[in-house]
Design an enzyme around this catalytic site. Structure first.
Site, PDB file in Angstrom:
ATOM      1  N   PHE A  72      -6.840  -7.534  -0.171  1.00  0.00           N
ATOM      2  CA  PHE A  72      -6.637  -6.179  -0.705  1.00  0.00           C
ATOM      3  C   PHE A  72      -5.197  -6.025  -1.190  1.00  0.00           C
ATOM      4  CE2 PHE A  72      -9.998  -6.042   2.469  1.00  0.00           C
ATOM      5  CZ  PHE A  72     -11.049  -5.531   1.711  1.00  0.00           C
ATOM      6  N   HIS A  73      -4.814  -6.957  -2.064  1.00  0.00           N
ATOM      7  CA  HIS A  73      -3.495  -6.903  -2.679  1.00  0.00           C
ATOM      8  C   HIS A  73      -3.543  -7.673  -4.000  1.00  0.00           C
ATOM      9  CE1 HIS A  73      -2.979 -10.582   0.083  1.00  0.00           C
ATOM     10  NE2 HIS A  73      -2.981 -11.060  -1.147  1.00  0.00           N
ATOM     11  N   ALA A  74      -2.463  -7.565  -4.754  1.00  0.00           N
ATOM     12  CA  ALA A  74      -2.278  -8.375  -5.964  1.00  0.00           C
ATOM     13  C   ALA A  74      -0.899  -9.014  -5.864  1.00  0.00           C
ATOM     14  CB  ALA A  74      -2.376  -7.513  -7.217  1.00  0.00           C
TER      15      ALA A  74
END
Ligand code: TYD
Length: 134
Positions: free
Chosen positions: A49-51
Site C-alpha cells: 500500500f505504497h508507491a
C-alpha cells in the site's frame, strides 16, 4: 490498460529439482542494488500500500502465492504471483499492494535502489498529487 509486465525466467527441471536464474540488466531490466524477501506471512495477510518515487522492482513468489494489485492513478490491475520462475515488474510511481499471502509464501523482491524511506509515498492522496505534478 493492463499494468501487468511479467518476466519469465528460464526454468531447468529434472529429477534433482527446478533451477531458475536471473541476471541484472537482461532478465531484470535494471542493475540490481538490493534484494529483500518476506517469509512467515499470516494466511491472507496484506502488505505494501505504497508507491516508490524512483525504485523499480521485480517481484517473485518462490513458494505459495500472493495477489499483487497495481494502480497508476487511472488504471488498476492485479496478478496472482504463484510460479517461482515468473516475476512481475513494478515500475516507479505505481501504487501497489501484496494481498492474500498464503501462509507458506516465500516472497522475493529485487530492486533498483538501496532502501530509502524518502523514496516511499505511503498516502494515496499524496501519490495522486505526486504523479499529476510530474
Ligand atoms: P516496508 O517496505 O514499509 O514494508 P510494507 O510496506 O510491506 O509494510 O518495509 C517495512 C520495514 O522494513 C520498514 O520500516 C523499513 C524496513 N526495510 C528496510 O530497512 N529495508 C528494505 O529494503 C525494506 C524493503 C524495508
Amino acid at each position: 490498460m493492463s499494468l501487468i509486465e511479467t518476466i519469465n525466467l528460464p526454468i531447468l527441471s529434472d529429477e534433482r529439482g527446478s533451477l531458475s536464474f536471473a541476471e541484472a540488466s537482461s532478465h531484470i531490466p535494471f542493475p540490481i542494488k538490493r534484494i529483500f524477501y518476506i517469509t512467515n506471512t499470516p494466511e491472507n495477510g496484506n502488505r505494501g500500500f505504497h508507491a516508490h518515487k524512483a525504485t523499480h522492482q521485480v517481484l517473485f513468489c518462490l513458494h505459495g502465492s500472493v495477489l499483487i494489485k497495481l494502480d497508476d492513478g487511472i488504471n488498476k490491475s492485479e496478478f496472482l504471483l504463484s510460479k517461482p520462475n515468473v516475476g512481475l515488474l513494478i515500475r516507479n510511481k505505481i501504487w501497489h499492494s501484496m494481498e492474500n499471502f498464503t501462509k507458506d509464501c516465500v516472497f522475493l523482491s529485487v530492486a533498483s535502489t538501496h532502501y530509502s524511506e524518502k523514496d516511499y509515498i505511503r498516502n494515496y492522496d499524496d501519490f495522486l498529487n505526486f504523479i499529476t505534478k510530474k
